[in-house]
Design a protein around this motif. Structure first.
Motif, short mmCIF file in Angstrom:
data_model
loop_
_atom_site.label_atom_id
_atom_site.label_comp_id
_atom_site.label_asym_id
_atom_site.label_seq_id
_atom_site.Cartn_x
_atom_site.Cartn_y
_atom_site.Cartn_z
N GLN A 29 -44.03 -68.09 -56.90
CA GLN A 29 -43.49 -69.09 -57.82
C GLN A 29 -42.00 -68.92 -58.10
O GLN A 29 -41.51 -69.29 -59.17
CB GLN A 29 -44.29 -69.07 -59.14
CG GLN A 29 -45.77 -69.35 -58.94
CD GLN A 29 -46.55 -69.45 -60.24
OE1 GLN A 29 -45.98 -69.43 -61.32
NE2 GLN A 29 -47.86 -69.55 -60.15
N GLY A 39 -47.73 -72.90 -57.82
CA GLY A 39 -47.99 -73.03 -59.24
C GLY A 39 -48.00 -74.49 -59.66
O GLY A 39 -47.36 -75.33 -59.02
N THR A 40 -48.71 -74.80 -60.69
CA THR A 40 -48.78 -76.18 -61.21
C THR A 40 -48.05 -76.23 -62.54
O THR A 40 -48.39 -75.48 -63.46
CB THR A 40 -50.25 -76.61 -61.40
OG1 THR A 40 -50.92 -76.54 -60.13
CG2 THR A 40 -50.35 -78.02 -61.94
N PRO A 41 -47.02 -77.12 -62.65
CA PRO A 41 -46.52 -78.10 -61.66
C PRO A 41 -45.18 -77.67 -61.08
O PRO A 41 -44.18 -78.40 -61.19
CB PRO A 41 -46.38 -79.36 -62.51
CG PRO A 41 -45.92 -78.83 -63.85
CD PRO A 41 -46.49 -77.43 -63.99
N ASN A 76 -56.76 -73.47 -60.54
CA ASN A 76 -57.29 -73.16 -61.86
C ASN A 76 -57.46 -74.44 -62.68
O ASN A 76 -56.58 -75.29 -62.73
CB ASN A 76 -56.34 -72.20 -62.59
CG ASN A 76 -56.26 -70.85 -61.89
OD1 ASN A 76 -57.27 -70.25 -61.58
ND2 ASN A 76 -55.04 -70.39 -61.64
N GLN A 82 -57.52 -75.21 -65.90
CA GLN A 82 -56.66 -75.53 -67.04
C GLN A 82 -55.36 -76.24 -66.64
O GLN A 82 -55.06 -77.31 -67.19
CB GLN A 82 -56.35 -74.25 -67.82
CG GLN A 82 -55.48 -74.45 -69.04
CD GLN A 82 -55.21 -73.15 -69.78
OE1 GLN A 82 -56.06 -72.26 -69.83
NE2 GLN A 82 -54.02 -73.01 -70.33
N PRO A 83 -54.56 -75.71 -65.71
CA PRO A 83 -53.34 -76.43 -65.33
C PRO A 83 -53.59 -77.74 -64.62
O PRO A 83 -52.80 -78.68 -64.73
CB PRO A 83 -52.58 -75.44 -64.45
CG PRO A 83 -53.60 -74.45 -64.01
CD PRO A 83 -54.61 -74.37 -65.09
N SER A 102 -54.33 -80.17 -67.51
CA SER A 102 -53.19 -80.46 -68.38
C SER A 102 -52.05 -81.16 -67.65
O SER A 102 -51.39 -82.04 -68.21
CB SER A 102 -52.69 -79.17 -69.03
OG SER A 102 -52.23 -78.25 -68.04
N SER A 103 -51.80 -80.80 -66.39
CA SER A 103 -50.67 -81.37 -65.66
C SER A 103 -50.98 -82.71 -65.01
O SER A 103 -50.11 -83.59 -64.96
CB SER A 103 -50.19 -80.39 -64.59
OG SER A 103 -49.70 -79.20 -65.16
N TYR A 104 -52.18 -82.87 -64.52
CA TYR A 104 -52.51 -84.07 -63.76
C TYR A 104 -53.50 -84.99 -64.47
O TYR A 104 -53.77 -86.10 -64.00
CB TYR A 104 -53.06 -83.70 -62.38
CG TYR A 104 -52.11 -82.89 -61.55
CD1 TYR A 104 -50.96 -83.47 -61.02
CD2 TYR A 104 -52.34 -81.54 -61.31
CE1 TYR A 104 -50.07 -82.73 -60.26
CE2 TYR A 104 -51.45 -80.79 -60.54
CZ TYR A 104 -50.32 -81.38 -60.03
OH TYR A 104 -49.44 -80.65 -59.28
N PHE A 134 -54.39 -64.71 -68.93
CA PHE A 134 -54.64 -66.01 -68.31
C PHE A 134 -55.90 -65.97 -67.47
O PHE A 134 -56.78 -66.82 -67.59
CB PHE A 134 -53.45 -66.45 -67.44
CG PHE A 134 -53.72 -67.73 -66.68
CD1 PHE A 134 -53.60 -68.95 -67.30
CD2 PHE A 134 -54.14 -67.69 -65.36
CE1 PHE A 134 -53.88 -70.13 -66.61
CE2 PHE A 134 -54.42 -68.84 -64.67
CZ PHE A 134 -54.28 -70.08 -65.29
N GLN A 147 -60.18 -67.23 -68.18
CA GLN A 147 -60.80 -68.23 -67.32
C GLN A 147 -62.24 -67.79 -67.04
O GLN A 147 -62.45 -66.70 -66.51
CB GLN A 147 -60.03 -68.38 -66.01
CG GLN A 147 -58.57 -68.72 -66.17
CD GLN A 147 -58.36 -70.08 -66.77
OE1 GLN A 147 -58.96 -71.07 -66.35
NE2 GLN A 147 -57.52 -70.16 -67.79
#
Length: 329
Positions: free
Chosen positions: A28, A54-56, A114, A116-117, A120-122, A250, A254
């Motif tokens: 990243q 990594g997202t995003p 994962n 969670q991201p 939240s991101s998409y 993190f 999960q």
């Protein structure tokens, strides 16, 4: 749909030099920094580098495409491209472009990512991730390897003809037994993230072997991620890990990772933090000789390859020294 395989792309592990079984991970980092790391790695004779997605954050295939135009021999891999964020035909298009810059140098690692991201991101809710990964792998393989795909399934309905094809090995992320079974059945390898070596050797690898045998194919490679730092003080190493990964919370928070850690014999704390024992089993530390010995030992146990993630260090020479160590083994 018949899915061709690339089981024989990589020779038997025992016939490969140690250096060829080690990969350096760029984790990243910004594109310019990652490019410099990859160029330096090739100059140091490192055989392969991998890039996380990594997202995003920055698109890993784009970063590797830039690296492909600045290098000539080093192998490039993604670990991993999240499937929910990329349509399989679109990912095949990207991979074809990169493969044209770096023929026979790309390995494409994919996986659900994962939850969670992704949510939240998409704004996407991953549903039946293993079934989704199986269907995604089927479409991506057909598009990449044959240049044509026609698929009507539970998650995708697609028909496309691409301008060319390339037999790019496709590996999948794996954490629990069913994912390792899918890798053994259909993929060109499994990429295991923060999995204790004993869990990989006693659970993951036997699962992959049994699944591959049922499918009538050789067992594809199992690539294990490990943290590495040139530091001989165990307490300093643990502190560095906890500072970089917030005590591992993190992953510990999960459910799928927490379940894996428990199955491996390293249950996390209620707040998700990791024990010293879990950190110690995932981090390889010491001087160059100790690290080289430990890497060789892990591979001798039965793991096919190691994906080396340098742990952040206050010593600015840590990454260059590790890079040169990997390149000369």
């Amino acid at each position: 749909m018949h899915i061709p395989t690339v089981s024989q792309t990589h020779p038997d592990s025992k016939s490969r030099a140690l250096r060829e079984r080690l990969g350096l991970l760029t984790y990243q980092t910004p594109p310019a920094e990652a490019l410099a790391t990859i160029v330096a790695a090739e100059a140091a004779s490192v055989h392969q580098v991998w890039r996380t997605q990594g997202t995003p954050l920055w698109n890993s295939l784009t970063v590797l495409a830039a690296a492909a135009t600045h290098t000539t021999t080093i192998c490039l891999g993604t670990a991993i491209m999240p499937t929910y964020a990329h349509h399989p035909v679109a990912l095949a298009q990207q991979a074809l472009a990169l493969a044209s810059f770096a023929p026979n140098r790309l390995r494409l690692g994919i996986g659900p990512g994962n939850r969670q991201p992704i949510e939240s991101s998409y704004g996407l809710t991953p549903s039946r991730p293993l079934a989704h990964l199986r269907e995604y792998l089927t479409i991506l393989r057909a598009a990449l390897w044959t240049g044509h795909v026609e698929h009507h399934g539970s998650f995708y309905h697609t028909q496309a003809t691409l301008p060319e094809s390339a037999q790019v090995p496709i590996l999948i992320s794996a954490l629990r037994e069913k994912a390792f079974a899918l890798a053994g059945e259909l993929a060109d390898g499994a990429i295991a993230w923060v999995c204790p070596p004993k869990y990989l050797l006693h659970t993951a690898l036997p699962t992959m072997r049994a699944s591959a045998e049922r499918a009538g194919r050789p067992t594809p490679p199992l690539i294990a991620q490990v943290f590495v730092v040139l530091d001989s003080d165990p307490q300093s190493v643990r502190s560095a890990f906890r500072a970089q990964f917030d005590h591992g919370r993190f992953y510990g928070n999960q459910p799928e990772y927490a379940a894996m850690f428990t199955a491996a014999g390293f249950p996390v704390s209620p707040d998700g933090s990791w024990s010293d024992d879990l950190i110690d089993t995932l981090v390889i530390s010491g001087n160059e000789a100790t690290i080289a010995s430990r890497l060789a030992e892990l591979l001798s146990f039965g793991l096919d390859e190691l994906l080396i993630m340098p742990l952040q260090s206050s010593d600015p020479t840590n990454l260059p020294r590790l890079t040169h160590l990997i390149g000369r083994l």
